[in-house]
Every structure is written in C-alpha cells, then in structure tokens.
Motif scaffolding. Sequence first.
Motif, short mmCIF file in Angstrom:
data_model
loop_
_atom_site.label_atom_id
_atom_site.label_comp_id
_atom_site.label_asym_id
_atom_site.label_seq_id
_atom_site.Cartn_x
_atom_site.Cartn_y
_atom_site.Cartn_z
N GLY A 53 0.82 -1.22 0.00
CA GLY A 53 0.00 0.00 0.00
C GLY A 53 0.85 1.26 0.00
O GLY A 53 0.56 2.21 -0.73
N LEU A 54 1.89 1.28 0.81
CA LEU A 54 2.79 2.43 0.84
C LEU A 54 3.47 2.64 -0.51
O LEU A 54 3.59 3.77 -1.00
CB LEU A 54 3.85 2.25 1.92
CG LEU A 54 3.41 2.44 3.36
CD1 LEU A 54 4.54 2.06 4.31
CD2 LEU A 54 3.01 3.88 3.59
N PHE A 55 3.91 1.55 -1.12
CA PHE A 55 4.57 1.64 -2.41
C PHE A 55 3.61 2.16 -3.48
O PHE A 55 3.95 3.07 -4.26
CB PHE A 55 5.13 0.27 -2.81
CG PHE A 55 5.80 0.26 -4.14
CD1 PHE A 55 7.08 0.80 -4.28
CD2 PHE A 55 5.17 -0.27 -5.26
CE1 PHE A 55 7.70 0.80 -5.52
CE2 PHE A 55 5.79 -0.26 -6.49
CZ PHE A 55 7.06 0.27 -6.63
N THR A 56 2.39 1.62 -3.51
CA THR A 56 1.40 2.05 -4.48
C THR A 56 1.06 3.54 -4.30
O THR A 56 0.97 4.29 -5.27
CB THR A 56 0.13 1.19 -4.35
OG1 THR A 56 0.50 -0.18 -4.48
CG2 THR A 56 -0.90 1.55 -5.40
N GLN A 57 0.92 3.94 -3.06
CA GLN A 57 0.62 5.34 -2.75
C GLN A 57 1.77 6.26 -3.18
O GLN A 57 1.54 7.32 -3.76
CB GLN A 57 0.35 5.48 -1.25
CG GLN A 57 -0.18 6.82 -0.82
CD GLN A 57 -0.43 6.85 0.67
OE1 GLN A 57 0.32 6.26 1.45
NE2 GLN A 57 -1.49 7.53 1.08
N ALA A 58 2.99 5.84 -2.92
CA ALA A 58 4.15 6.65 -3.30
C ALA A 58 4.26 6.78 -4.82
O ALA A 58 4.51 7.87 -5.34
CB ALA A 58 5.42 6.04 -2.72
N ILE A 59 4.03 5.69 -5.52
CA ILE A 59 4.09 5.73 -6.99
C ILE A 59 2.98 6.62 -7.54
O ILE A 59 3.18 7.40 -8.47
CB ILE A 59 4.00 4.30 -7.59
CG1 ILE A 59 5.25 3.50 -7.21
CG2 ILE A 59 3.82 4.33 -9.10
CD1 ILE A 59 6.54 4.05 -7.76
N ALA A 60 1.79 6.53 -6.94
CA ALA A 60 0.69 7.36 -7.39
C ALA A 60 1.00 8.84 -7.17
O ALA A 60 0.68 9.67 -8.03
CB ALA A 60 -0.60 6.97 -6.65
#
Length: 67
Positions: A53-60
């Motif tokens: 979730g953190l990775f997806t949020q950061a990429i977004a």
Amino acid sequence: MSRIDRLALQTRLAWHDLADDERGDVPGWVLITLMTAGLVVGIWLLAGPALEGLFTQAIARVTGGLG
C-alpha cells in the motif's frame, strides 16, 4: 622421538581438535539460518500488504505530480 616428530604430532593433534570444534558448530549455524529465514517470511507476511500500500501510494503521488 625427535623434536620434529613431536612438533608434527602436536600439530596434528591441534588440527584435529580444531576440526572437531568446527564440526560441532554446523548445526547451530543451520538452526540460526533457518530461524532467520522463518522470521523474514513471517514479517513479510504481516507487513507485506502495508508495504504494498505504501509503495502504491508513493508511486501514485510521483506519477500524479508529474502529469
């Protein structure tokens, strides 16, 4: 027994003692390695979804800020 023969015998005995000591440690290292691998897998299972979730949020945020 000559001095060289005694030295050779002492060297062989010392080498034999060292070899015996090292062989006794192998099961300990195997156990430590397996326990470490188990801890990594356990932590990964618990923290994996949160990290994803953190990775997806950061990429977004990065891709959204560029466009």
